[in-house]
Write a protein that holds these residues in place. Structure first.
Motif, PDB file in Angstrom:
ATOM      1  N   VAL A  26      51.890  -2.753 -56.525  1.00 20.94           N
ATOM      2  CA  VAL A  26      52.644  -1.403 -56.380  1.00 20.94           C
ATOM      3  C   VAL A  26      53.174  -1.011 -57.390  1.00 20.94           C
ATOM      4  CG1 VAL A  26      54.153  -0.363 -54.727  1.00 20.94           C
ATOM      5  CG2 VAL A  26      52.437  -1.555 -53.863  1.00 20.94           C
ATOM      6  N   LEU A  27      54.094  -1.809 -58.127  1.00 19.25           N
ATOM      7  CA  LEU A  27      54.757  -1.345 -59.439  1.00 19.25           C
ATOM      8  C   LEU A  27      53.955  -0.845 -60.202  1.00 19.25           C
ATOM      9  CD1 LEU A  27      57.757  -3.905 -59.235  1.00 19.25           C
ATOM     10  CD2 LEU A  27      57.664  -1.424 -58.446  1.00 19.25           C
ATOM     11  N   ILE A  28      52.658  -1.806 -60.492  1.00 21.55           N
ATOM     12  CA  ILE A  28      51.900  -1.556 -61.456  1.00 21.55           C
ATOM     13  C   ILE A  28      51.305  -0.014 -61.510  1.00 21.55           C
ATOM     14  CG2 ILE A  28      49.621  -2.125 -62.685  1.00 21.55           C
ATOM     15  CD1 ILE A  28      50.540  -4.830 -62.199  1.00 21.55           C
ATOM     16  N   TYR A  29      50.690   0.497 -60.061  1.00 23.07           N
ATOM     17  CA  TYR A  29      50.112   1.735 -59.812  1.00 23.07           C
ATOM     18  C   TYR A  29      51.122   2.751 -59.838  1.00 23.07           C
ATOM     19  CZ  TYR A  29      45.969  -0.978 -57.930  1.00 23.07           C
ATOM     20  OH  TYR A  29      44.739  -1.676 -57.689  1.00 23.07           O
ATOM     21  N   LEU A  30      52.347   2.439 -59.454  1.00 23.75           N
ATOM     22  CA  LEU A  30      53.246   3.432 -59.554  1.00 23.75           C
ATOM     23  C   LEU A  30      53.540   3.861 -61.156  1.00 23.75           C
ATOM     24  CD1 LEU A  30      56.073   2.452 -56.994  1.00 23.75           C
ATOM     25  CD2 LEU A  30      54.397   4.490 -56.878  1.00 23.75           C
ATOM     26  N   ALA A  31      53.694   2.758 -61.906  1.00 20.65           N
ATOM     27  CA  ALA A  31      53.852   2.926 -63.536  1.00 20.65           C
ATOM     28  C   ALA A  31      52.470   3.708 -64.054  1.00 20.65           C
ATOM     29  CB  ALA A  31      53.764   1.600 -64.273  1.00 20.65           C
ATOM     30  N   LEU A  32      51.490   3.468 -63.497  1.00 22.81           N
ATOM     31  CA  LEU A  32      50.311   4.306 -63.960  1.00 22.81           C
ATOM     32  C   LEU A  32      50.271   5.446 -63.475  1.00 22.81           C
ATOM     33  CD1 LEU A  32      47.249   1.745 -63.624  1.00 22.81           C
ATOM     34  CD2 LEU A  32      48.276   2.352 -65.673  1.00 22.81           C
ATOM     35  N   ALA A  33      50.681   6.063 -62.371  1.00 20.63           N
ATOM     36  CA  ALA A  33      50.567   7.193 -61.766  1.00 20.63           C
ATOM     37  C   ALA A  33      51.677   8.051 -62.460  1.00 20.63           C
ATOM     38  CB  ALA A  33      50.761   7.232 -60.142  1.00 20.63           C
ATOM     39  N   ALA A  35      52.614   7.390 -65.534  1.00 19.39           N
ATOM     40  CA  ALA A  35      52.219   7.819 -66.867  1.00 19.39           C
ATOM     41  C   ALA A  35      51.533   9.035 -66.997  1.00 19.39           C
ATOM     42  CB  ALA A  35      51.650   6.440 -67.383  1.00 19.39           C
ATOM     43  N   LEU A  36      50.551   9.012 -65.587  1.00 20.59           N
ATOM     44  CA  LEU A  36      49.392  10.017 -65.841  1.00 20.59           C
ATOM     45  C   LEU A  36      50.329  11.409 -65.367  1.00 20.59           C
ATOM     46  CD1 LEU A  36      46.607   8.529 -63.735  1.00 20.59           C
ATOM     47  CD2 LEU A  36      46.435   9.046 -66.056  1.00 20.59           C
ATOM     48  N   VAL A  37      51.195  11.483 -64.514  1.00 23.82           N
ATOM     49  CA  VAL A  37      51.907  12.758 -64.173  1.00 23.82           C
ATOM     50  C   VAL A  37      52.748  12.932 -65.566  1.00 23.82           C
ATOM     51  CG1 VAL A  37      53.762  13.447 -62.813  1.00 23.82           C
ATOM     52  CG2 VAL A  37      52.053  12.159 -61.829  1.00 23.82           C
ATOM     53  N   GLY A  38      53.402  12.180 -66.207  1.00 27.66           N
ATOM     54  CA  GLY A  38      54.047  12.673 -67.546  1.00 27.66           C
ATOM     55  C   GLY A  38      53.240  12.933 -68.492  1.00 27.66           C
ATOM     56  N   ALA A  39      52.098  12.355 -68.727  1.00 27.52           N
ATOM     57  CA  ALA A  39      51.218  12.869 -69.603  1.00 27.52           C
ATOM     58  C   ALA A  39      50.738  14.431 -69.459  1.00 27.52           C
ATOM     59  CB  ALA A  39      49.730  12.106 -69.747  1.00 27.52           C
TER      60      ALA A  39
END
Length: 159
Positions: A26-33, A35-39
């Motif tokens: 869950v933490l990995i998926y949250l970090a990826l999400a 990162a995408l929102v920040g980009a």
């Protein structure tokens, strides 16, 4: 199959292990999400700028094409000819031409004697006299120059 059984027995399949793995995923998926929102957030102004640049490019291409047509129109030989005649220019074949008498070259070895109309016509002044002989040095005969003074160097460049 027997080789897999000991390995399956050595795996930790407790609830605490699965809970820890689930939290990590869950933490990995949250970090990826994140990162995408920040980009997307940091690149949100690129899209309008890109559209403005594309519109500017289209405008410049149209302007370049118009200028190319204008240059072709201005370089038209008939238009240049009409402009020249309108500004009082005359064809070379119809222009009045002036010419001068072509003077003979000085005798070889005499650099100081320039060809002038007076020196070119000594025969008319004294037809009975012999032309003066150039002075000759008894010690050394005069050497011809490496390159005569009356030559013209021409360089040609082909395109």
């Amino acid at each position: 199959m027997s080789a897999l059984r000991p390995r399956v027995r050595s795996l930790d399949l407790t609830e605490a292990t699965w809970r820890g793995r689930a939290v990590r995923y869950v933490l990995i998926y949250l970090a990826l999400a994140l990162a995408l929102v920040g980009a997307r957030y940091f690149t949100q102004d690129i899209r309008p700028a890109l559209r403005a640049v594309q519109e500017r490019e289209a405008t410049l291409l149209t302007q370049r094409n118009d200028l190319a047509v204008q240059v072709q129109t201005l370089e038209n030989p008939q238009r240049i000819r009409d402009w020249a005649f309108a500004n009082g220019m005359v064809r070379f074949a119809e222009a009045p031409k002036e010419s001068q008498a072509i003077l003979p070259l000085p005798p070889p070895g005499r650099k100081d004697a320039a060809a002038t109309p007076e020196s070119a016509a000594p025969e008319s002044a004294a037809p009975d006299s012999d032309p003066p002989a150039p002075p000759v040095s008894p010690v050394q005969p005069p050497r011809p120059p490496a390159q005569p003074d009356n030559t013209v160097e021409v360089r040609t460049q082909w395109r």
